[in-house]
Design a protein around this motif. Structure first.
Motif, PDB file in Angstrom:
ATOM      1  N   PHE A 181       0.817  -1.220   0.000  1.00  0.00           N
ATOM      2  CA  PHE A 181       0.000   0.000   0.000  1.00  0.00           C
ATOM      3  C   PHE A 181       0.850   1.269   0.000  1.00  0.00           C
ATOM      4  O   PHE A 181       0.327   2.351  -0.213  1.00  0.00           O
ATOM      5  N   PHE A 182       2.131   1.124   0.284  1.00  0.00           N
ATOM      6  CA  PHE A 182       2.996   2.303   0.284  1.00  0.00           C
ATOM      7  C   PHE A 182       3.588   2.508  -1.110  1.00  0.00           C
ATOM      8  O   PHE A 182       4.783   2.694  -1.284  1.00  0.00           O
ATOM      9  N   ASN A 183       2.704   2.403  -2.100  1.00  0.00           N
ATOM     10  CA  ASN A 183       3.045   2.687  -3.485  1.00  0.00           C
ATOM     11  C   ASN A 183       4.266   1.942  -3.980  1.00  0.00           C
ATOM     12  O   ASN A 183       5.322   2.520  -4.201  1.00  0.00           O
ATOM     13  N   PHE A 184       4.065   0.664  -4.165  1.00  0.00           N
ATOM     14  CA  PHE A 184       5.172  -0.165  -4.639  1.00  0.00           C
ATOM     15  C   PHE A 184       5.721   0.335  -5.968  1.00  0.00           C
ATOM     16  O   PHE A 184       6.911   0.376  -6.191  1.00  0.00           O
ATOM     17  N   ASP A 242       5.375   8.710  14.106  1.00  0.00           N
ATOM     18  CA  ASP A 242       6.171   9.188  15.237  1.00  0.00           C
ATOM     19  C   ASP A 242       7.266  10.130  14.752  1.00  0.00           C
ATOM     20  O   ASP A 242       7.264  10.561  13.585  1.00  0.00           O
ATOM     21  N   GLU A 243       8.209  10.403  15.651  1.00  0.00           N
ATOM     22  CA  GLU A 243       9.232  11.401  15.330  1.00  0.00           C
ATOM     23  C   GLU A 243      10.096  11.020  14.124  1.00  0.00           C
ATOM     24  O   GLU A 243      10.651  11.873  13.446  1.00  0.00           O
ATOM     25  N   GLN A 244      10.185   9.720  13.815  1.00  0.00           N
ATOM     26  CA  GLN A 244      10.974   9.308  12.652  1.00  0.00           C
ATOM     27  C   GLN A 244      10.341   9.770  11.335  1.00  0.00           C
ATOM     28  O   GLN A 244      10.999   9.803  10.300  1.00  0.00           O
ATOM     29  N   ASP A 245       9.059  10.077  11.380  1.00  0.00           N
ATOM     30  CA  ASP A 245       8.368  10.478  10.156  1.00  0.00           C
ATOM     31  C   ASP A 245       8.508  11.965   9.852  1.00  0.00           C
ATOM     32  O   ASP A 245       8.029  12.428   8.807  1.00  0.00           O
ATOM     33  N   LYS A 246       9.123  12.691  10.779  1.00  0.00           N
ATOM     34  CA  LYS A 246       9.379  14.112  10.570  1.00  0.00           C
ATOM     35  C   LYS A 246       8.101  14.863  10.175  1.00  0.00           C
ATOM     36  O   LYS A 246       8.043  15.532   9.123  1.00  0.00           O
ATOM     37  N   ILE A 298       1.453   9.251   2.693  1.00  0.00           N
ATOM     38  CA  ILE A 298       2.575   8.317   2.567  1.00  0.00           C
ATOM     39  C   ILE A 298       3.764   8.964   1.882  1.00  0.00           C
ATOM     40  O   ILE A 298       4.861   8.422   1.906  1.00  0.00           O
ATOM     41  N   ASP A 299       3.547  10.141   1.280  1.00  0.00           N
ATOM     42  CA  ASP A 299       4.658  10.811   0.609  1.00  0.00           C
ATOM     43  C   ASP A 299       5.533  11.599   1.580  1.00  0.00           C
ATOM     44  O   ASP A 299       6.619  12.028   1.202  1.00  0.00           O
ATOM     45  N   ASN A 300       5.046  11.843   2.793  1.00  0.00           N
ATOM     46  CA  ASN A 300       5.899  12.597   3.718  1.00  0.00           C
ATOM     47  C   ASN A 300       6.129  11.882   5.050  1.00  0.00           C
ATOM     48  O   ASN A 300       6.324  12.520   6.081  1.00  0.00           O
ATOM     49  N   VAL A 301       6.088  10.585   5.010  1.00  0.00           N
ATOM     50  CA  VAL A 301       6.526   9.813   6.183  1.00  0.00           C
ATOM     51  C   VAL A 301       7.742   8.988   5.764  1.00  0.00           C
ATOM     52  O   VAL A 301       8.008   8.835   4.570  1.00  0.00           O
ATOM     53  N   SER A 302       8.453   8.496   6.760  1.00  0.00           N
ATOM     54  CA  SER A 302       9.664   7.733   6.429  1.00  0.00           C
ATOM     55  C   SER A 302       9.290   6.430   5.713  1.00  0.00           C
ATOM     56  O   SER A 302       8.164   5.947   5.803  1.00  0.00           O
ATOM     57  N   ARG A 303      10.266   5.885   5.036  1.00  0.00           N
ATOM     58  CA  ARG A 303      10.032   4.708   4.207  1.00  0.00           C
ATOM     59  C   ARG A 303       9.694   3.484   5.070  1.00  0.00           C
ATOM     60  O   ARG A 303      10.355   3.209   6.064  1.00  0.00           O
ATOM     61  N   ARG A 304       8.680   2.753   4.662  1.00  0.00           N
ATOM     62  CA  ARG A 304       8.349   1.466   5.301  1.00  0.00           C
ATOM     63  C   ARG A 304       8.959   0.355   4.447  1.00  0.00           C
ATOM     64  O   ARG A 304       8.852   0.401   3.215  1.00  0.00           O
ATOM     65  N   ASN A 305       9.536  -0.620   5.088  1.00  0.00           N
ATOM     66  CA  ASN A 305      10.224  -1.694   4.362  1.00  0.00           C
ATOM     67  C   ASN A 305       9.370  -2.958   4.262  1.00  0.00           C
ATOM     68  O   ASN A 305       8.427  -3.158   5.028  1.00  0.00           O
ATOM     69  N   ILE A 346      15.837  13.460  -3.078  1.00  0.00           N
ATOM     70  CA  ILE A 346      16.814  13.934  -2.097  1.00  0.00           C
ATOM     71  C   ILE A 346      16.161  14.255  -0.761  1.00  0.00           C
ATOM     72  O   ILE A 346      16.678  13.924   0.297  1.00  0.00           O
ATOM     73  N   ASN A 347      14.979  14.902  -0.788  1.00  0.00           N
ATOM     74  CA  ASN A 347      14.353  15.250   0.489  1.00  0.00           C
ATOM     75  C   ASN A 347      13.974  14.006   1.282  1.00  0.00           C
ATOM     76  O   ASN A 347      13.968  14.001   2.499  1.00  0.00           O
ATOM     77  N   ARG A 348      13.668  12.870   0.555  1.00  0.00           N
ATOM     78  CA  ARG A 348      13.365  11.625   1.242  1.00  0.00           C
ATOM     79  C   ARG A 348      14.631  11.066   1.895  1.00  0.00           C
ATOM     80  O   ARG A 348      14.615  10.597   3.020  1.00  0.00           O
ATOM     81  N   LEU A 349      15.727  11.171   1.174  1.00  0.00           N
ATOM     82  CA  LEU A 349      16.991  10.703   1.731  1.00  0.00           C
ATOM     83  C   LEU A 349      17.337  11.469   2.996  1.00  0.00           C
ATOM     84  O   LEU A 349      17.757  10.889   3.998  1.00  0.00           O
ATOM     85  N   SER A 350      17.122  12.781   2.954  1.00  0.00           N
ATOM     86  CA  SER A 350      17.470  13.575   4.127  1.00  0.00           C
ATOM     87  C   SER A 350      16.558  13.241   5.293  1.00  0.00           C
ATOM     88  O   SER A 350      16.980  13.221   6.440  1.00  0.00           O
ATOM     89  N   SER A 351      15.282  12.951   4.996  1.00  0.00           N
ATOM     90  CA  SER A 351      14.377  12.615   6.095  1.00  0.00           C
ATOM     91  C   SER A 351      14.776  11.310   6.753  1.00  0.00           C
ATOM     92  O   SER A 351      14.700  11.160   7.971  1.00  0.00           O
TER      93      SER A 351
END
Lengths: 294, 119
Positions: A105-108, A224-228, A146-153, A118-123
């Motif tokens: 669901f996190f846009n495979f 949470d805080e990891q999602d900035k 889902i575009d502004n939270v940290s990556r889910r694996n 780049i902004n995702r890398l910095s987050s």
């Protein structure tokens, strides 16, 4: 706590079952495969699975592969790699590895997941440095997607599954645990499926109850805080049951062609839907098309 | 005249060559790899009176005098095998291939997931 004891018992269960594995003849053509041969199929049609996440695109179902291989006991079936310890006419027991589909669901296929801007890398880098406080300066954030939270694996789940097959029906009970330490979560799945065969038509209904642990749900849908994101969006997701119902209709046609139809509805639990990342309470899936089996 | 004599000699040699009839030579099992049990009848032709032994691939079956033939032997095989006839000197006189055929081309297994279940 009980689940932890159950997982400790699994090796002992395996040893017991090794001695009782016996081959049983497969009687229903639709469910039988020749061993040690790959089976390929491809379905072309129209359909989609809805995405309940904010900013998530529906998953298109246009080309569906069907790939399976069964050995004497080991098997690979549509992404699931397993071993069958018990094979009776009415009972089966397997252990398996598979990917946790929650990640889909996190846009495979979303370009952001492939190109990783780049902004995702910095987050992500910021999220990995807990000593650095998130910077929320700038315009007020109105929503989380889902575009502004940290990556889910992706998580690799290891599981055990029991089958019980009374006439024209099948019960399944499976218990999965994350073996990849992605979220360390657990999933329990109880399913009942009934089949009807009329001439070349095959109709089935499936009712399923899926329980997802808080560790699993919180990893994907917690904020949470990891999602900035602004602290007002922080959310601790919790465990819960998700019922699912599915109907499918198949018709055998000439020259290995099939007419396939499937529709399903999965209701999400409040511990997930209360997340600011989730905007829909159900997942719908529909597909209709033609399949060819090689 | 010379060629006719040679031809007659050849025919005489063929007529006297040791032969046997083994029937049946094919066993049909339900599934590939399963043990297949059947009884074969062995008839010896053109062999002198003596004791002969039967061997199935590498497995000894039994010995019998010529007078005991035709002989019915129960056999159990799970794959194609060679039935051999040995003389008292343990020399192979005759051999026949026994085939195992299965009704199903290979072992079938019940599929554990629904087809097209990837999505």
């Amino acid at each position: 706590m009980y689940l932890r004891y159950l997982f400790k018992l699994i090796p002992a269960i395996f040893v017991l079952l090794i001695s009782v594995r016996q081959a049983s003849a497969c009687e229903q053509d639709e469910q039988c495969l020749a061993t040690n041969q790959w089976k390929f199929g491809i379905a072309l049609g129209l359909g989609a699975t809805s995405n309940p996440l904010v900013g998530g695109d529906n998953i298109p179902l246009v080309i569906l592969p069907d790939i399976a291989w069964y050995g004497e006991a080991a098997y690979f079936d549509n992404g699931e790699l397993g071993y069958q310890w018990l094979e009776k006419k009415s009972f089966s027991f397997v252990t398996y590895l598979s990917l946790d589909t929650e990640r889909a669901f996190f846009n495979f296929w979303h370009p952001a997941n492939i190109l990783l801007p780049i902004n995702r890398l910095s987050s992500i880098a910021d999220a990995q440095a807990p000593s650095k406080a998130p910077d929320f300066s700038g315009p007020e954030q109105l929503s989380v997607s889902i575009d502004n939270v940290s990556r889910r694996n992706w998580a690799v789940m290891g599981g055990v599954r029991w089958y019980y097959r009374p006439n024209s029906a099948e019960w399944q009970l499976s218990l999965e645990k994350d073996l990849s330490a992605t979220h360390n979560g657990t999933k329990l799945d109880l399913s009942y499926q009934h089949f009807w065969q009329w001439q070349t038509f095959r109709f089935s209904t499936q009712v399923k109850m899926i329980w997802k642990s808080s560790a699993l749900v919180n990893y994907y849908y917690g904020v949470d805080e990891q999602d900035k994101v602004e602290p007002s969006f922080f959310y601790q997701a919790s465990s819960g049951w998700q019922p699912l119902i599915a109907l499918s209709l198949q018709k055998k046609m000439q020259n290995n062609w099939l007419w396939l139809n499937r529709i399903s509805l999965q209701k999400l639990h409040s511990g997930m839907t209360n997340s600011p990342l989730v905007e829909e309470g159900n997942i719908y899936s529909v597909f209709s098309g033609f399949a060819y089996q090689f | 005249m010379f060629f006719c004599a040679v031809s007659l000699l050849d025919q005489s040699a063929i007529a006297q060559a040791p032969q046997w009839q083994v029937q049946p030579t094919i066993c049909i099992s339900e599934q590939a790899g399963q043990s297949c049990e059947f009884t074969v009848e062995i008839t010896l032709l053109n062999l002198p009176s003596a004791q002969y032994c039967l061997v199935l691939t590498d497995k000894f079956i039994r010995c019998a005098n010529l007078a005991e033939f035709p002989l019915k032997i129960p056999i159990s095989i799970s794959k194609t095998s060679q039935l051999l006839l040995l003389n008292e000197a343990q020399q192979t006189l005759l051999s026949t291939t026994l085939l195992v055929k299965s009704r199903q081309a290979s072992t079938q297994r019940r599929r554990l997931r629904n087809p097209w279940s990837l999505f």
